[in-house]
Scaffold this motif. Structure first.
Motif, short mmCIF file in Angstrom:
data_model
loop_
_atom_site.label_atom_id
_atom_site.label_comp_id
_atom_site.label_asym_id
_atom_site.label_seq_id
_atom_site.Cartn_x
_atom_site.Cartn_y
_atom_site.Cartn_z
N GLN A 156 2.79 1.03 4.16
CA GLN A 156 3.33 -0.27 3.78
C GLN A 156 3.37 -1.22 4.97
O GLN A 156 3.00 -2.40 4.85
CB GLN A 156 4.73 -0.08 3.20
CG GLN A 156 4.73 0.65 1.87
CD GLN A 156 6.11 1.06 1.42
OE1 GLN A 156 7.10 0.93 2.15
NE2 GLN A 156 6.21 1.57 0.19
N LEU A 157 3.79 -0.72 6.12
CA LEU A 157 3.85 -1.56 7.32
C LEU A 157 2.45 -1.95 7.80
O LEU A 157 2.25 -3.05 8.32
CB LEU A 157 4.63 -0.86 8.43
CG LEU A 157 6.14 -0.75 8.19
CD1 LEU A 157 6.79 0.12 9.27
CD2 LEU A 157 6.79 -2.13 8.18
N LYS A 158 1.50 -1.06 7.64
CA LYS A 158 0.12 -1.38 8.01
C LYS A 158 -0.41 -2.51 7.13
O LYS A 158 -1.08 -3.44 7.63
CB LYS A 158 -0.77 -0.14 7.88
CG LYS A 158 -2.19 -0.37 8.37
CD LYS A 158 -3.02 0.91 8.29
CE LYS A 158 -4.44 0.67 8.79
NZ LYS A 158 -5.27 1.91 8.70
N TYR A 159 -0.12 -2.43 5.84
CA TYR A 159 -0.54 -3.49 4.92
C TYR A 159 0.11 -4.82 5.32
O TYR A 159 -0.54 -5.87 5.33
CB TYR A 159 -0.15 -3.12 3.49
CG TYR A 159 -0.53 -4.15 2.45
CD1 TYR A 159 -1.77 -4.09 1.81
CD2 TYR A 159 0.34 -5.19 2.11
CE1 TYR A 159 -2.13 -5.03 0.86
CE2 TYR A 159 -0.02 -6.14 1.17
CZ TYR A 159 -1.25 -6.06 0.55
OH TYR A 159 -1.60 -7.00 -0.38
N LEU A 160 1.40 -4.76 5.66
CA LEU A 160 2.14 -5.95 6.06
C LEU A 160 1.56 -6.54 7.35
O LEU A 160 1.43 -7.77 7.49
CB LEU A 160 3.61 -5.61 6.23
CG LEU A 160 4.60 -6.76 6.38
CD1 LEU A 160 4.53 -7.70 5.18
CD2 LEU A 160 6.02 -6.20 6.54
N ALA A 219 0.84 -1.21 0.00
CA ALA A 219 0.00 0.00 0.00
C ALA A 219 0.87 1.25 0.00
O ALA A 219 2.05 1.21 0.36
CB ALA A 219 -0.91 -0.01 1.22
N GLY A 220 0.27 2.38 -0.39
CA GLY A 220 0.95 3.68 -0.29
C GLY A 220 1.66 4.07 -1.57
O GLY A 220 2.41 3.29 -2.14
N GLN A 221 1.40 5.30 -2.02
CA GLN A 221 2.06 5.84 -3.20
C GLN A 221 2.30 7.33 -3.04
O GLN A 221 1.61 8.00 -2.26
CB GLN A 221 1.21 5.61 -4.46
CG GLN A 221 1.18 4.18 -4.94
CD GLN A 221 0.52 4.07 -6.31
OE1 GLN A 221 -0.37 4.83 -6.66
NE2 GLN A 221 0.97 3.12 -7.11
N GLU A 222 3.27 7.83 -3.79
CA GLU A 222 3.49 9.27 -3.85
C GLU A 222 2.42 9.88 -4.76
O GLU A 222 1.72 9.18 -5.49
CB GLU A 222 4.88 9.58 -4.41
CG GLU A 222 6.03 9.03 -3.56
CD GLU A 222 6.25 9.81 -2.29
OE1 GLU A 222 5.59 10.85 -2.09
OE2 GLU A 222 7.09 9.38 -1.48
N SER A 223 2.30 11.19 -4.76
CA SER A 223 1.32 11.88 -5.60
C SER A 223 1.81 11.95 -7.05
O SER A 223 3.01 11.81 -7.32
CB SER A 223 1.05 13.29 -5.07
OG SER A 223 2.26 14.03 -5.03
N TRP A 224 0.86 12.16 -7.98
CA TRP A 224 1.21 12.33 -9.40
C TRP A 224 1.89 13.68 -9.59
O TRP A 224 1.52 14.65 -8.94
CB TRP A 224 -0.08 12.27 -10.24
CG TRP A 224 0.16 12.35 -11.72
CD1 TRP A 224 0.36 11.31 -12.57
CD2 TRP A 224 0.23 13.53 -12.52
NE1 TRP A 224 0.55 11.76 -13.85
CE2 TRP A 224 0.49 13.13 -13.85
CE3 TRP A 224 0.12 14.91 -12.25
CZ2 TRP A 224 0.62 14.03 -14.90
CZ3 TRP A 224 0.26 15.80 -13.30
CH2 TRP A 224 0.50 15.37 -14.60
#
Length: 352
Positions: A230-234, A181-186
């Motif tokens: 990312q850690l929350k998804y993990l 999960a998680g991404q930077e903005s466009w």
């Protein structure tokens, strides 16, 4: 004067249109994998994993065989984005392969290994490494696929095709790429890595599985915002899987100060860098144990080439293992950052 002004305006318009077209192109061609993708496993001779019998594992971020001790990196405050030369890339890759071969770990987790990237002069490092290590089964997952990274302006990084490589002497039943999960903005995300982990299931003779999680978390997300996601998804993934009673090893480049370690014990003239985050207290699978050598740094700052006592150093590479695994030994390898900006870590483990 009017003609000159019109000429300048036309140039600005052409540049704007070209840049807009380029952004449209990278947006349209952006790598957008599904959340879970089955991976191909190239199988070789395989051993059976047994409980009570020690086995070894090594994690190594090889820095695309381009971030040797004489390199810096633009994202870390330096100026460079590519290996210094094709010859140096080959030299680094040979030395890295020699270390892995001599260490003879049963499992190897390799991060930042290129298949076809400008920064490593289009050397297929995955192909090279797997051919030199024929006793291992292997599986590869892409986490960086961009047609062109336009920065730094004077010598851009260029095309990128890179990822994670898992090598195992044990039978791998199946492997999957999990999108984190998680991404930077466009449009920044269009030039960033698409972070993921490889889940490989290795059967154990007692009917259970060793679930091997090979990961490489984000590095330059401001305040660790993306890393927290990312850690929350993990954590959510682990909550579901732990109930099944299998064995778990999570290993790779965590891009956090690993709990129980202290970067201040390593001599440096630099302050704590912004990219180095502390693990959120919310990420703590019950009974799991961190496994790393507290005395050997695994990463260095890249704002200038490596010089002992100058660069900031920390321990961000290592393993997290479930309570049903005994840790017999762990060793950080001080390679002096000769061929990569990371040092590898090895552990000897036993399934209870």
């Amino acid at each position: 004067m009017v003609k000159t002004l019109k000429g300048v305006m036309y140039l600005i318009l052409i540049f704007t249109l070209l840049f807009a077209g380029f952004l449209a192109y990278v947006t349209f061609t952006d790598y957008k994998p599904s959340e879970v993708i089955p991976l191909t496993i190239k199988k070789n001779k395989e051993q059976v994993l047994k409980k009570g019998v020690p086995f070894s594992i090594t994690t190594f971020n090889i820095g695309y065989a381009g971030l040797d001790k004489n390199q810096d990196f633009f994202m870390d405050g330096g100026t460079m984005s590519r290996s210094s030369s094709k010859k140096q890339t080959s030299t680094n890759l040979k030395a890295i392969t020699s270390f892995i071969k001599n260490e003879e770990s049963d499992i190897n987790l390799i991060q930042e290994i290129d298949m076809n990237s400008s920064r490593s002069y289009h050397i297929n490092e995955v192909n090279y490494l797997t051919k030199k290590l024929p006793d291992y089964s292997n599986t590869f997952a892409v986490n960086y696929q961009v047609p062109w990274v336009p920065v730094p302006i004077l010598r851009p990084m260029g095309s990128a095709n890179s990822g994670l490589l898992t090598l195992s002497k044990f039978n791998i039943k199946n492997s999957h790429r999990y999108k984190l999960a998680g991404q930077e903005s466009w449009p920044r995300q269009q030039f960033e890595l698409d972070r993921a982990f490889i889940e490989s299931r290795i059967p154990v003779e007692n009917g259970k599985d060793l679930i091997l999680i090979h990961l490489h978390l984000s590095a330059y997300d401001k305040g660790g915002k993306v890393r927290k996601q990312q850690l929350k998804y993990l954590s959510t993934y682990l909550e579901k899987e732990i109930k099944k009673g299998n064995y778990f090893i999570l290993g790779g480049d965590w891009n956090h100060e690993i709990p129980t370690t202290d970067p201040t014990i390593f001599e440096s003239t630099e302050k704590w860098p912004d990219w180095l985050q502390i693990f959120p207290s919310t990420f703590k699978p019950e009974g799991f144990q961190w496994v790393t050598d507290k005395t050997i740094p695994t990463s260095r700052s890249n704002d200038f080439p490596y010089k002992e006592g100058r660069n900031f150093q920390a321990i961000i590479d290592g393993f997290l293992v479930s309570p049903n695994i005994t840790v017999k030994n762990v060793k950080g390898h001080d390679l002096g950052f000769e061929n990569s900006d990371h040092n590898p870590v090895s552990a000897e483990l036993v399934l209870k």
